[in-house]
Design an enzyme around this catalytic site. Structure first.
Site, PDB file in Angstrom:
ATOM      1  N   HIS A 186       3.987  -1.170   3.568  1.00 29.72           N
ATOM      2  CA  HIS A 186       3.131   0.053   3.408  1.00 29.72           C
ATOM      3  C   HIS A 186       4.312   1.498   3.248  1.00 29.72           C
ATOM      4  CE1 HIS A 186      -0.128   3.046   4.380  1.00 29.72           C
ATOM      5  NE2 HIS A 186       0.773   3.506   5.166  1.00 29.72           N
TER       6      HIS A 186
ATOM      7  N   ASP B 183      -2.537  12.858  15.607  1.00 29.20           N
ATOM      8  CA  ASP B 183      -1.550  13.591  16.421  1.00 29.20           C
ATOM      9  C   ASP B 183      -2.454  14.679  17.038  1.00 29.20           C
ATOM     10  OD1 ASP B 183       0.759  12.552  15.387  1.00 29.20           O
ATOM     11  OD2 ASP B 183       0.598  13.530  13.138  1.00 29.20           O
TER      12      ASP B 183
ATOM     13  N   GLU C  11       0.915   5.184   0.941  1.00 34.93           N
ATOM     14  CA  GLU C  11       0.221   6.441   1.797  1.00 34.93           C
ATOM     15  C   GLU C  11       0.513   7.725   1.166  1.00 34.93           C
ATOM     16  OE1 GLU C  11       0.137   6.058   6.316  1.00 34.93           O
ATOM     17  OE2 GLU C  11       0.679   8.302   6.157  1.00 34.93           O
TER      18      GLU C  11
ATOM     19  N   PHE D 146      11.112  14.255  11.390  1.00 31.26           N
ATOM     20  CA  PHE D 146       9.935  13.287  11.603  1.00 31.26           C
ATOM     21  C   PHE D 146      10.438  12.298  12.870  1.00 31.26           C
ATOM     22  CE2 PHE D 146       8.548  13.205   6.763  1.00 31.26           C
ATOM     23  CZ  PHE D 146       7.903  14.563   7.002  1.00 31.26           C
TER      24      PHE D 146
ATOM     25  N   SER E 212       1.075  -1.316   0.002  1.00 30.33           N
ATOM     26  CA  SER E 212       0.086   0.203   0.030  1.00 30.33           C
ATOM     27  C   SER E 212       0.770   1.301  -0.018  1.00 30.33           C
ATOM     28  CB  SER E 212      -0.841  -0.062   1.213  1.00 30.33           C
ATOM     29  OG  SER E 212      -0.259  -0.547   2.336  1.00 30.33           O
TER      30      SER E 212
HETATM   31  P1  FAD Z   1      -3.690   5.062  20.215  1.00 29.43           P
HETATM   32  O1  FAD Z   1      -3.415   3.391  19.638  1.00 29.43           O
HETATM   33  O2  FAD Z   1      -4.773   5.631  20.517  1.00 29.43           O
HETATM   34  O3  FAD Z   1      -2.367   5.284  21.226  1.00 29.43           O
HETATM   35  C1  FAD Z   1      -2.035   6.530  21.542  1.00 29.43           C
HETATM   36  C2  FAD Z   1      -1.145   6.464  22.775  1.00 29.43           C
HETATM   37  O4  FAD Z   1      -2.112   6.491  23.760  1.00 29.43           O
HETATM   38  C3  FAD Z   1      -0.165   5.400  22.827  1.00 29.43           C
HETATM   39  O5  FAD Z   1       0.997   5.819  23.803  1.00 29.43           O
HETATM   40  C4  FAD Z   1      -0.888   4.428  23.612  1.00 29.43           C
HETATM   41  O6  FAD Z   1      -0.039   3.482  24.479  1.00 29.43           O
HETATM   42  C5  FAD Z   1      -1.763   5.137  24.550  1.00 29.43           C
HETATM   43  N1  FAD Z   1      -3.234   4.535  24.678  1.00 29.43           N
HETATM   44  C6  FAD Z   1      -4.098   3.633  23.648  1.00 29.43           C
HETATM   45  N2  FAD Z   1      -5.054   3.484  24.015  1.00 29.43           N
HETATM   46  C7  FAD Z   1      -5.207   3.934  25.298  1.00 29.43           C
HETATM   47  C8  FAD Z   1      -6.301   3.796  26.104  1.00 29.43           C
HETATM   48  N3  FAD Z   1      -7.334   2.965  26.186  1.00 29.43           N
HETATM   49  N4  FAD Z   1      -5.905   4.085  27.358  1.00 29.43           N
HETATM   50  C9  FAD Z   1      -4.612   4.657  27.991  1.00 29.43           C
HETATM   51  N5  FAD Z   1      -3.736   4.910  26.763  1.00 29.43           N
HETATM   52  C10 FAD Z   1      -4.003   4.330  25.890  1.00 29.43           C
HETATM   53  N6  FAD Z   1      -1.791  10.991  12.581  1.00 29.43           N
HETATM   54  C11 FAD Z   1      -2.693  11.754  12.081  1.00 29.43           C
HETATM   55  O7  FAD Z   1      -3.032  12.731  12.735  1.00 29.43           O
HETATM   56  N7  FAD Z   1      -3.348  11.670  10.837  1.00 29.43           N
HETATM   57  C12 FAD Z   1      -3.065  10.596  10.252  1.00 29.43           C
HETATM   58  O8  FAD Z   1      -3.666  10.346   8.948  1.00 29.43           O
HETATM   59  C13 FAD Z   1      -2.164   9.757  10.608  1.00 29.43           C
HETATM   60  N8  FAD Z   1      -1.844   8.411   9.843  1.00 29.43           N
HETATM   61  C14 FAD Z   1      -0.825   7.363  10.337  1.00 29.43           C
HETATM   62  C15 FAD Z   1      -0.857   6.163   9.841  1.00 29.43           C
HETATM   63  C16 FAD Z   1       0.057   5.270  10.269  1.00 29.43           C
HETATM   64  C17 FAD Z   1       0.214   4.138   9.605  1.00 29.43           C
HETATM   65  C18 FAD Z   1       0.777   5.588  11.766  1.00 29.43           C
HETATM   66  C19 FAD Z   1       1.421   4.435  12.119  1.00 29.43           C
HETATM   67  C20 FAD Z   1       0.518   6.647  12.186  1.00 29.43           C
HETATM   68  C21 FAD Z   1      -0.346   7.652  11.643  1.00 29.43           C
HETATM   69  N9  FAD Z   1      -0.673   8.897  12.376  1.00 29.43           N
HETATM   70  C22 FAD Z   1      -1.595   9.789  11.696  1.00 29.43           C
HETATM   71  C23 FAD Z   1       0.082   9.069  13.354  1.00 29.43           C
HETATM   72  C24 FAD Z   1      -0.736   8.920  14.614  1.00 29.43           C
HETATM   73  O9  FAD Z   1      -1.979   9.611  14.854  1.00 29.43           O
HETATM   74  C25 FAD Z   1       0.104   8.931  16.071  1.00 29.43           C
HETATM   75  O10 FAD Z   1       1.258   8.324  16.021  1.00 29.43           O
HETATM   76  C26 FAD Z   1      -0.895   9.260  17.231  1.00 29.43           C
HETATM   77  O11 FAD Z   1       0.354   9.716  18.330  1.00 29.43           O
HETATM   78  C27 FAD Z   1      -1.104   7.926  17.751  1.00 29.43           C
HETATM   79  O12 FAD Z   1      -2.092   7.411  17.129  1.00 29.43           O
HETATM   80  P2  FAD Z   1      -2.761   5.792  17.413  1.00 29.43           P
HETATM   81  O13 FAD Z   1      -3.984   5.369  16.457  1.00 29.43           O
HETATM   82  O14 FAD Z   1      -1.591   5.114  17.422  1.00 29.43           O
HETATM   83  O15 FAD Z   1      -3.105   6.013  18.814  1.00 29.43           O
END
Ligand code: FAD
Length: 294
Positions: A263, A103, A11, A213, A9
């Site tokens: 990816h 983010d 991005e 980054f 894929s």
């Molecule tokens: P989560 O899985 O929610 O985790 C975030 C943090 O909180 C982690 O430290 C985790 O340990 C903790 N955590 C998770 N769940 C809980 C819970 N239930 N209780 C307490 N703590 C918890 N960012 C953007 O803004 N837009 C994008 O389009 C984007 N695309 C991305 C694509 C990929 C493939 C990746 C790897 C990252 C992308 N990001 C994007 C960045 C991403 O949003 C950041 O890394 C963000 O800081 C974490 O997102 P996450 O979905 O992993 O969060």
């Protein structure tokens, strides 16, 4: 390499300038010629809007016929807004979502996103509850640990929550140390997690940008790579060649070690991903076909 069918894929991000918008169709065309399984389009990162993601996703589909997956984030989201976006994407034929926390806006305290969903697992659960199996849901994984997590075990437990909530696949943050990925896979096996965890690949084209980054997302640039890249700062061609070798070697190790695909973080540039693809000898479909690599 992995005998299973590999999935690839690419991005993209929604263009931020008229110049970026003008160039994007050529980038998409060049990348689509490689026959990826799908494109994904970021949301929120760098200030992109919901509409920008939608338009880019639909632009990819209209231009190439390839599958495209929008990223959705928790930041500022409400249940009503996410439900409306899902319905709109569903009506447009989209079947895959990358579900993320996103983010956090600068100045946010803590790790919870502002809005009705604090973390990605809550967003995944909501998509499953409201849409059943209508979407393939992808989530993020962090072989080197998410930078805001207190420790690797807690971060892994939080990753598990996303799988328990119904995620189908995971895409990793980029990394340059294959052992971190294989260690993450071992932890998945030990935890009974069987979904594909696809490595995220960042082509190396610009040292300053990569360093920025990496500092933000917690990806480690190994010392030897950093030192070599620093030396090439005034020699862009040598930096590109070195970066290509390093990342291609990483991709080979990952695929040989059983990664279910790759990816690519294209940063809306076709050439670095195109060169990697060719260097790796990945298959290119004959003109007119689209999609799978066996
Ligand atoms: P989560 O899985 O929610 O985790 C975030 C943090 O909180 C982690 O430290 C985790 O340990 C903790 N955590 C998770 N769940 C809980 C819970 N239930 N209780 C307490 N703590 C918890 N960012 C953007 O803004 N837009 C994008 O389009 C984007 N695309 C991305 C694509 C990929 C493939 C990746 C790897 C990252 C992308 N990001 C994007 C960045 C991403 O949003 C950041 O890394 C963000 O800081 C974490 O997102 P996450 O979905 O992993 O969060």
């Amino acid at each position: 390499m992995n005998a299973q069918r590999l999935q690839f894929s690419f991005e993209l991000f929604p263009p931020r300038t008229p110049e970026g918008a003008r160039k994007l169709p050529a980038t998409i065309a060049r990348l689509a010629a490689l026959g990826p399984d799908y494109f994904s389009v970021t949301y929120g990162a760098g200030g992109s809007t919901q509409e920008g993601t939608y338009e880019t996703v639909m632009g990819v589909v209209a231009q190439t016929g390839a599958e495209a997956a929008p990223h959705l984030t928790c930041v500022g989201a409400t249940r009503a807004n996410i439900a409306a976006q899902l319905a709109r994407y569903r009506a447009a034929g989209i079947r895959r979502i990358v579900a993320l926390r996103g983010d956090l806006p600068s100045g946010t305290t803590g790790t919870q996103a502002p809005g009705e969903f604090g973390y990605a697992n809550e967003l995944v659960a909501f998509i499953r509850e409201t849409c059943g199996a209508q979407f393939c849901i992808e989530v993020a994984a962090y072989p080197e640990m998410h930078p805001q997590a207190p420790d690797p075990n807690t971060d892994f437990e939080n990753f598990r929550r996303k799988i328990a909530a119904g995620a189908d696949r995971a895409l990793t943050q980029y990394f340059f140390n294959a052992d971190a990925y294989f260690d993450f896979l071992d932890r998945c096996v030990a935890a009974g997690i069987a979904i594909p965890v696809v490595p995220g690949i960042m082509p190396i084209t610009n040292f300053a940008q990569l360093a920025r980054f990496s500092a933000a997302c917690g990806a480690e640039i190994p010392r030897w790579i950093r030192l070599r890249l620093e030396q090439f700062q005034n020699d862009p061609a040598a930096l590109l060649d070195f970066g290509l070798e390093v990342v291609a070697r990483l991709c080979r190790v990952l695929l040989d070690g059983g990664a279910p695909g790759l990816h690519f973080y294209t940063l809306n540039q076709a050439e670095p991903t195109f060169r990697l693809w060719k260097h790796l000898g990945l298959p290119v479909p004959v003109a007119g076909s689209c999609g799978s690599q066996d």
